[in-house]
Design a protein around this motif. Structure first.
Motif, mmCIF file in Angstrom:
data_model
loop_
_atom_site.group_PDB
_atom_site.id
_atom_site.type_symbol
_atom_site.label_atom_id
_atom_site.label_comp_id
_atom_site.label_asym_id
_atom_site.label_seq_id
_atom_site.Cartn_x
_atom_site.Cartn_y
_atom_site.Cartn_z
ATOM 1 N N VAL A 62 -7.550 -3.350 2.854
ATOM 2 C CA VAL A 62 -8.800 -4.066 3.112
ATOM 3 C C VAL A 62 -8.681 -5.422 2.443
ATOM 4 O O VAL A 62 -8.227 -5.527 1.299
ATOM 5 N N GLU A 63 -9.129 -6.469 3.150
ATOM 6 C CA GLU A 63 -8.966 -7.831 2.649
ATOM 7 C C GLU A 63 -10.314 -8.533 2.591
ATOM 8 O O GLU A 63 -11.170 -8.351 3.473
ATOM 9 N N ARG A 103 -7.866 -14.623 -2.452
ATOM 10 C CA ARG A 103 -7.848 -13.448 -1.585
ATOM 11 C C ARG A 103 -7.709 -12.189 -2.446
ATOM 12 O O ARG A 103 -7.083 -12.208 -3.503
ATOM 13 N N HIS A 104 -8.293 -11.087 -1.944
ATOM 14 C CA HIS A 104 -8.129 -9.764 -2.540
ATOM 15 C C HIS A 104 -7.624 -8.824 -1.459
ATOM 16 O O HIS A 104 -8.155 -8.805 -0.338
ATOM 17 N N LEU A 105 -6.589 -8.043 -1.783
ATOM 18 C CA LEU A 105 -6.086 -6.994 -0.903
ATOM 19 C C LEU A 105 -6.249 -5.672 -1.627
ATOM 20 O O LEU A 105 -5.729 -5.500 -2.744
ATOM 21 N N TYR A 106 -6.957 -4.734 -1.014
ATOM 22 C CA TYR A 106 -7.206 -3.417 -1.611
ATOM 23 C C TYR A 106 -6.383 -2.383 -0.842
ATOM 24 O O TYR A 106 -6.498 -2.287 0.381
ATOM 25 N N VAL A 107 -5.560 -1.618 -1.582
ATOM 26 C CA VAL A 107 -4.698 -0.594 -0.974
ATOM 27 C C VAL A 107 -5.145 0.761 -1.521
ATOM 28 O O VAL A 107 -4.729 1.159 -2.627
ATOM 29 N N VAL A 120 -15.522 -6.979 -5.912
ATOM 30 C CA VAL A 120 -15.421 -6.326 -4.604
ATOM 31 C C VAL A 120 -16.182 -7.151 -3.562
ATOM 32 O O VAL A 120 -16.975 -8.043 -3.907
ATOM 33 N N PRO A 121 -15.986 -6.903 -2.263
ATOM 34 C CA PRO A 121 -16.702 -7.649 -1.217
ATOM 35 C C PRO A 121 -18.210 -7.533 -1.376
ATOM 36 O O PRO A 121 -18.749 -6.464 -1.675
ATOM 37 N N GLY A 122 -18.871 -8.650 -1.193
ATOM 38 C CA GLY A 122 -20.324 -8.703 -1.346
ATOM 39 C C GLY A 122 -20.784 -9.132 -2.712
ATOM 40 O O GLY A 122 -21.963 -9.436 -2.907
ATOM 41 N N GLN A 179 -18.283 -12.800 -2.226
ATOM 42 C CA GLN A 179 -17.017 -12.334 -1.662
ATOM 43 C C GLN A 179 -17.246 -11.913 -0.215
ATOM 44 O O GLN A 179 -18.073 -11.041 0.055
ATOM 45 N N MET A 180 -16.490 -12.506 0.722
ATOM 46 C CA MET A 180 -16.662 -12.252 2.142
ATOM 47 C C MET A 180 -15.591 -11.290 2.633
ATOM 48 O O MET A 180 -14.394 -11.502 2.416
ATOM 49 N N LEU A 181 -16.015 -10.220 3.283
ATOM 50 C CA LEU A 181 -15.098 -9.231 3.827
ATOM 51 C C LEU A 181 -14.432 -9.785 5.087
ATOM 52 O O LEU A 181 -15.104 -10.231 6.019
#
Length: 561
Positions: free
Chosen positions: A45-46, A54-58, A98-100, A109-111
């Motif tokens: 999820v980015e 940028r954030h990448l969640y695995v 986290v997003p939001g 933070q925008m998903l």
């Protein structure tokens, strides 16, 4: 928070921060990590922050330890210079926005990933098999991290031992400063960030980077390839003007570097060439005896090197195996001698110990100890004909002895290029280099038994190094035999393992030592005196005392007669 109460991690958070690199580099790192995760079969999820990060969640189905998560994130940081590993380096306070969430600079933070897809990814999560594939893809980076950790432990143990000894003896321990070469220009090429107090604009910063690459004897094609790979910061400094400005600025960098080289070496010999055995910056020869007009031709030198290679693989390698562990270093030292012969097209070598040390990845003191041993056991192949003085190195003559001529003629010349220690084997070791050479230059794909017989290395040690190279995808096993993986570039692998940086640090250190030595010679060597400054025949430099006794004078004349 990223860590559970027990320290386990169920979601890897990759934080690409604009404080570590420019936004263009962050975007490129996000694409590169996305391709890597997709190749390993990991869904993610980015999101994007208002500052451009940028954030990448695995998410993971099975939790992993904090140490494993930190190791993976730090390995990914070797691929992406804008990746901040600190959230996974602190078990107690490691967290992510986290997003939001509200951003500190304003906004949220925008998903980026569609909401339904993100919900499915976070619900189903990634299996453990995909994480194994990611570890396999990051094998060079994980190996480099493990080597760095062991070196850090060794330094810490040595410092503790020295502190205990100093405390026991009652002396006050000093603070040892560790000199490091962080190469700020390489950092600017990777991240696009530079020292604004030194470079006033992007134009000056990228010209400094180009001058650095030109001094390392890069080509413009290598620079373009680097801008598409690890040096995306240089591309960010250009923006959309790279195609138009790069050829012009590269020509200026080459002209400036050539001018600086001519100023530093005004009396450079016309026949002097530069050793270029690797794709990284070469090292210059130290100078030695002058060349004569009766030098052999280039074809005869190539034929001599081919004959000596036959003797090396058929006879000399077996003799050097009897020297024990030192024999492995001697085998690569004679290979570097032959490589310099073919490069310089001469059989009279005036190569210094530091140049050999860069080629072999060893210390120059070790080379100085190995050269007399190699001269003694080479059976007349290597002979020192002049001792180095001042700026000149020892001069060696390389020839084919009479007792080896028939063996050299009977054997067939081998295809392929003879190497010393290529940069990647600075990390993997000499045994791995011998095994790789046996597979690369073999007439057929060898088995482990064939390699043990050809290299003289024990099967147990050989198996460990072969497994390590297989994990790095340098070689593969096919029907019981070993083959080279042609798609794995040794230069790129050396960059990922940190061998290229280690070699550059050694070259920089030796350049400073040579400059200090030359400066000492300039200060202390006496100027050259011509003959008339030593003796003038028209000046009576001898004075004899007068003789008052006539009898004594007659006796002296009689003896003189």
């Amino acid at each position: 928070m990223l860590h559970n109460v027990d320290g386990s991690v169920r979601t890897l958070a990759l934080d690409l921060d604009t404080s570590k690199a420019r936004k263009a580099v962050v975007d490129d790192d996000a694409r590169r990590l996305a391709d890597l995760l997709n190749t390993a079969g990991l869904a993610y999820v980015e999101d994007q922050s208002p500052s451009g990060g940028r954030h990448l969640y695995v998410p993971l189905q099975e939790a992993i330890t904090a140490a494993e998560a930190r190791q993976l994130v730090e390995a990914l940081g070797r691929r992406a210079p804008s990746l901040d590993p600190s959230p996974h380096q602190n078990v107690v306070h490691g967290c992510i926005r986290v997003p939001g969430s509200v951003h500190k600079s304003g906004g949220h933070q925008m998903l980026i990933t569609p909401l339904t897809d993100a919900y499915g990814i976070l619900t189903q999560r990634n299996p453990a098999t995909a994480l194994v594939a990611l570890r396999k893809a990051l094998a060079p980076e994980l190996y480099r991290l493990e080597q760095d950790r062991r070196r850090a432990q060794a330094r810490a143990a040595a410092a503790t031992t020295a502190l205990q000894a100093a405390t026991a003896s009652g002396t006050r321990p000093g603070v040892a400063s560790v000199a490091r070469n962080d190469s700020p220009l390489r950092g600017a090429a990777r991240t696009g960030r530079y020292d604004t107090s030194r470079y006033a604009s992007d134009s000056e910063a990228r010209m400094a980077v180009l001058n650095h690459f030109a001094a390392c004897h890069w080509s413009v094609d290598q620079v373009r390839a680097g801008m598409a790979g690890p040096f995306t910061g240089l591309a960010a400094l250009y923006g959309t003007k790279a195609e138009r400005l790069l050829p012009l600025e590269w020509a200026k960098a080459q002209a400036w570097t050539a001018t600086r080289t001519s100023i530093k070496n005004p009396a450079r010999r016309p026949r002097e060439t530069t050793a270029h055995n690797f794709n990284t910056s070469p090292t210059s020869l130290t100078g030695g005896s002058p060349s004569s007009s009766s030098d052999p031709s280039a074809p005869s030198i190539h034929q001599l090197v081919n004959d000596l290679e036959n003797v090396l693989y058929a006879i000399l390698d077996q003799r050097l195996q009897d020297q024990g562990r030192v024999g492995i270093s001697l085998r690569f030292l004679i290979r570097s001698v032959l490589a310099y012969m073919r490069t310089n097209q001469t059989n009279v070598l005036d190569v210094g110990c530091r140049t050999f040390a860069v080629a072999l990845g060893k210390d120059h003191v070790t080379i100085a100890r190995l050269l007399p041993t190699l001269e003694a056991v080479s059976a007349g192949i290597l002979t020192r004909i002049d001792r180095g003085r001042g700026r000149n190195a020892d001069t060696y003559l390389v020839q084919l002895p009479h007792q080896f001529e028939q063996a050299a003629r009977d054997l067939t010349w081998r295809k392929g290029k003879i190497h010393a220690i290529r940069p990647v084997f600075r990390v993997l070791g000499d045994v791995a280099a011998l095994a790789y050479e046996g597979i690369e230059r073999g007439c057929h794909s060898p088995t482990t038994t064939d390699l043990a017989r050809a290299t003289g290395i024990s099967r147990r040690a050989l198996t460990d190094h072969l497994a390590r190279m297989e994990a790095l995808q340098m070689i593969r096993r096919h029907h019981g035999t070993w083959e080279i993986v042609a798609t794995t570039g040794l230069v790129e692998l050396a960059d990922r393992l940190g061998a290229t940086e280690d070699r550059e640090q050694q070259i920089t250190r030796y350049r400073k030592e040579r400059a200090a030595w030359h400066a000492w010679l300039d200060r202390h060597l006496l100027p050259h005196l011509v003959e008339h400054e030593l003796y003038d025949p028209e000046v009576d430099e001898y004075w004899q005392p007068p003789i008052n006794d006539e009898h004594q004078r007659q006796r002296l004349l009689w003896h003189a007669a």
